[in-house]
Design an enzyme around this catalytic site. Structure first.
Site, short mmCIF file in Angstrom:
data_model
loop_
_atom_site.label_atom_id
_atom_site.label_comp_id
_atom_site.label_asym_id
_atom_site.label_seq_id
_atom_site.Cartn_x
_atom_site.Cartn_y
_atom_site.Cartn_z
N LEU A 243 0.82 -1.21 0.00
CA LEU A 243 0.00 0.00 0.00
C LEU A 243 0.86 1.27 0.00
O LEU A 243 1.68 1.46 0.90
CB LEU A 243 -0.92 0.00 1.23
CG LEU A 243 -1.89 1.19 1.32
CD1 LEU A 243 -2.91 1.16 0.21
CD2 LEU A 243 -2.56 1.22 2.68
N ASP A 244 0.66 2.12 -0.99
CA ASP A 244 1.35 3.41 -1.09
C ASP A 244 2.87 3.26 -1.19
O ASP A 244 3.61 4.19 -0.87
CB ASP A 244 1.01 4.31 0.11
CG ASP A 244 -0.48 4.61 0.19
OD1 ASP A 244 -1.15 4.57 -0.86
OD2 ASP A 244 -0.97 4.87 1.29
#
Lengths: 299, 299, 299, 299
Positions: A243-244
């Site tokens: 994530l990210d």
């Protein structure tokens, strides 16, 4: 698609019918550029812009982007690719040949916040983003009028943690049906499964509403407010399973001060988000980006 | 101190002999500004610039900075403070009265990297930072010539994890001996103990070589390089006991690209660091900053 | 020159002894890059970074900068130049071959305002500007201590409208005696005669204290104040015979507001000036600039 | 107007029904702030944010903006104005009292380039620009669908040098009929006569597509291209009778390089134009601007 946009795209394809781009990465070795440029010359191609960069000239990584023109490029494409294959093999290249006239097919995933979607559609309408947009997918109905008034099919697929697998199945069907090359998450706000990500590696562009790696994850503006930062930012990156954490394409920041509450940070940030995402998408459409490990080279 | 700098400071003090600044924070209540301005008027003060801000007008926090001129201010200071005390008590104010002519006494702590120290000394010499600099402390000899050529005493106190307590004892003695108001850590690279921090609360200004909260802690440029960010930044903040978590005063970023290796990120970042730190120090010297919880109001 | 700076330069020359840069401009024709890269390959050169750009691929202008490494480059230089000559003639090229180890010899002209001079000397001392600085010339004595403490000869030549011809004669003698490659006007504030300019075409770099073409000529900060602009800027350009009209190398702006009087605009602007000038000088020293008509290509 | 926008504006008016802003300029004299704040306090007003600035405290110009809340403000407005009149006379003030709930009535004038118009309408729709927009006037039909889909009346009035007087007569009729407070020229591209300008002094906001005072007048991008600038900009200002010479409200610049042709400069600049204009309009709507001579104070 609206007639005027269609004719704009057609005219762009016509003007650029002989224009191509070669993106190459491999280990650096003597003679690569010489070989490539000889190859292009022998096929009648004239180089318009080329940018090359080596991380370490002594056996490090080599990257090049060449923007060229060649007569009858559309007819010649297959031959070019066949003829280039032996060179690519000699140097163990990872390579792509793109014809500017073969517009990428871009799907946009949106949610309730239309800020980024609007910017993309506007720039598209304005001739700044050269792509086909065969569909927009959203888990809310909010964007429907905006999308349909441009003649783009709109798919409402309510997504949540519970029905993720099922929804992604439908989404992947749509991607396949519409033959999609690149997916832009314009504040889509849903996490994609590894299965979905694996189906379009380094072809899914996200916008995160913070200057990564600050404020990874949820509610970045709230956390920026709590921390009392003096700048807020946005980051566009390719989506990976972390994530990210995918390769960053573009980032920007803007000054804020003590008078900004969370809502005003969001408004200010929204302006940065849409510009950062639009630049990242533009560079992707122009074949300016080479992914190298978890980083990007943007030529 | 060099004669020319001394005479520059003296001339500044003379010009500003009647200039004062009032910094106030309290809970918002009706009539505060009316009371303050009546008070100043009745003491012959003329307001030059005032900035006020309330987080929430219905019982939230109230902040004001007033820059004023009053005849014979130096003589009048005690009276002003006594007369203001009852008003301050009525509204439970936290307040400070500063005379511009009473220059703050600033100690600079440096290490081997002279980038930030140089900028501060240069801006000081140039008349951009109005303060006394009674001493520079360093855990390396590197800065000695630079410091001594300006006539500033230089103290070499080699500090490390091992001798921290002992060194801090000497440093605190020096701070006390030289009557220091504000300490600037110009890339000092040593962690201060809670004891030291407590001795100068919200009077120690640090520069961190990243855009906080990204890359808290050690080796931010190396980590920025690994992450492939497209901007690098710097953050100046007041030092608290939580590493890199104190109230942020100023931040800035600058664009980098794939061609920058760690050394080049450091060079690029160094330019941002020194400018960010110099701005933060300037604002502190100009009494522009009110600390509120873990945030700053910069008027 | 100080020993430590000298040894820093020597170490740089050693590390880069095999590194060269080729700068070429000519009319665009098919096969140029192929020819150049074949030539470099056949001489054992490995390209590290190359950037090419054509204004119009159909017979327009073509520009390339190639950064390469070749074994024994210092010994080979003459041969390389001789062997490249026929290619250059075929395509009617304007071209330069620079060895990174042959540091440019840079003279700095200063006046009373030391802001830009200081930045250049500092970046030089810090290893950011790789050049020899054989002398500094000034029409005031102000800079002498700053310059001499770095071991650089300082020449005080009081210049004015009246004695311009005579002074320039001495200056040209110095330029010739010290074998100067590039002259930087670090807020020199004197107009050069066409004779002087002609002696170093596109080798004299000036900093103008405004965002050109706004506020050409004298007193730009005063005029910026009068006009009430919200940004002020600085411009670095090559000097030609038209005042402030030479090819622009770099520009930047910074935000100001109604609270800035002329002196504060100057202080704020000074920070932009020195950074803009330092970047322009750096790019010149790194052979990144090709002048084309009255514009620059900065690779 | 679309129902959703209408209800958004109504909800804004309701929330802010007790909020007012006082803008004052006069010669600086002792006791002004004391008088004003006493006045507000005695009328039950609580100051939320106030910013004051004096050019020269010894009889120079004094400016203040006060953002306040007072119960039953709408009913009290007349009384407040009457009661303030004597104070205003004592100090010879120029002053305005605005109720946040009395939204300004904004007319937008557009032409064929919809870039700026779109940004304004979008920000308006998004709740970033709080105003009524009773009509859009254009000398081309291009904007009609965009405008009418938001429920805003669109007036097509083909204007040229020849019929200027006649067209302006109609425009002024419309301004009067719709009771317009502020006119925004969103790339309107027609010069207004002194008669028109005089009818709305300091109430007409223009966007000029350059960083003024560079490239005053026609075809700034073409001239920026010719000059080879490294930044392009935009300027928003109040319209006066001197072309592009009115008080500047806001400016910004963006980096370009040698690869940008005129069309690409225009696209890049368009992005700056729309943001600069939107900020200027926002500040005007928020009563943040005081015009002083040919300059603006933006609080």
């Amino acid at each position: 698609m609206l007639k005027e946009i269609e004719s704009q795209l057609n005219s762009f394809k016509k003007i650029n019918k002989n224009r191509g781009r070669l993106l190459i990465s491999c280990l650096d070795q003597p003679g690569i550029i010489s070989k490539i440029s000889k190859f292009l010359f022998s096929h009648g191609a004239n180089i318009i812009e080329s940018n090359q960069y080596s991380i370490n000239p002594h056996g490090g990584d080599f990257f090049i982007r060449i923007d060229f023109e060649a007569p009858d490029l559309i007819d010649k494409k297959e031959t070019l690719m066949e003829d280039f294959q032996p060179i690519a093999e000699t140097f163990s290249m990872t390579w792509e040949l793109h014809l500017v006239s073969e517009l990428k097919r871009m799907a946009i995933f949106a949610s309730k916040d239309l800020n980024c979607l609007r910017e993309l559609l506007w720039q598209w309408q304005n001739g700044d983003l050269m792509a086909e947009i065969p569909l927009v997918v959203s888990n809310h109905e909010t964007a429907r009028p905006l999308v349909e008034q441009l003649g783009i099919p709109f798919y409402y697929l309510p997504a949540s943690k519970e029905n993720r697998t099922e929804v992604e199945k439908k989404q992947l069907q749509l991607m396949s049906e519409y033959d999609i090359d690149v997916i832009v998450l314009a504040r889509y706000m849903q996490i994609l499964t590894p299965h979905f990500v694996a189906s379009h590696p380094m072809k899914i562009i996200n916008i995160h509403h913070s200057f990564l790696p600050a404020f990874v994850g949820a509610r970045p503006y709230e956390r920026a407010y709590q921390r009392g930062v003096k700048l807020i930012g946005a980051t566009s990156h390719y989506v990976t399973n972390d994530l990210d954490e995918g390769p960053i394409i573009e980032q920007d920041t803007v000054r804020v001060d003590h008078r900004f509450d969370v809502d005003e940070l969001k408004k200010m940030g929204g302006n940065i988000e849409r510009n950062v995402l639009a630049r990242a998408v533009k560079w992707h459409l122009q074949d300016r980006i080479i992914v190298h490990g978890n980083k990007t080279i943007v030529f």
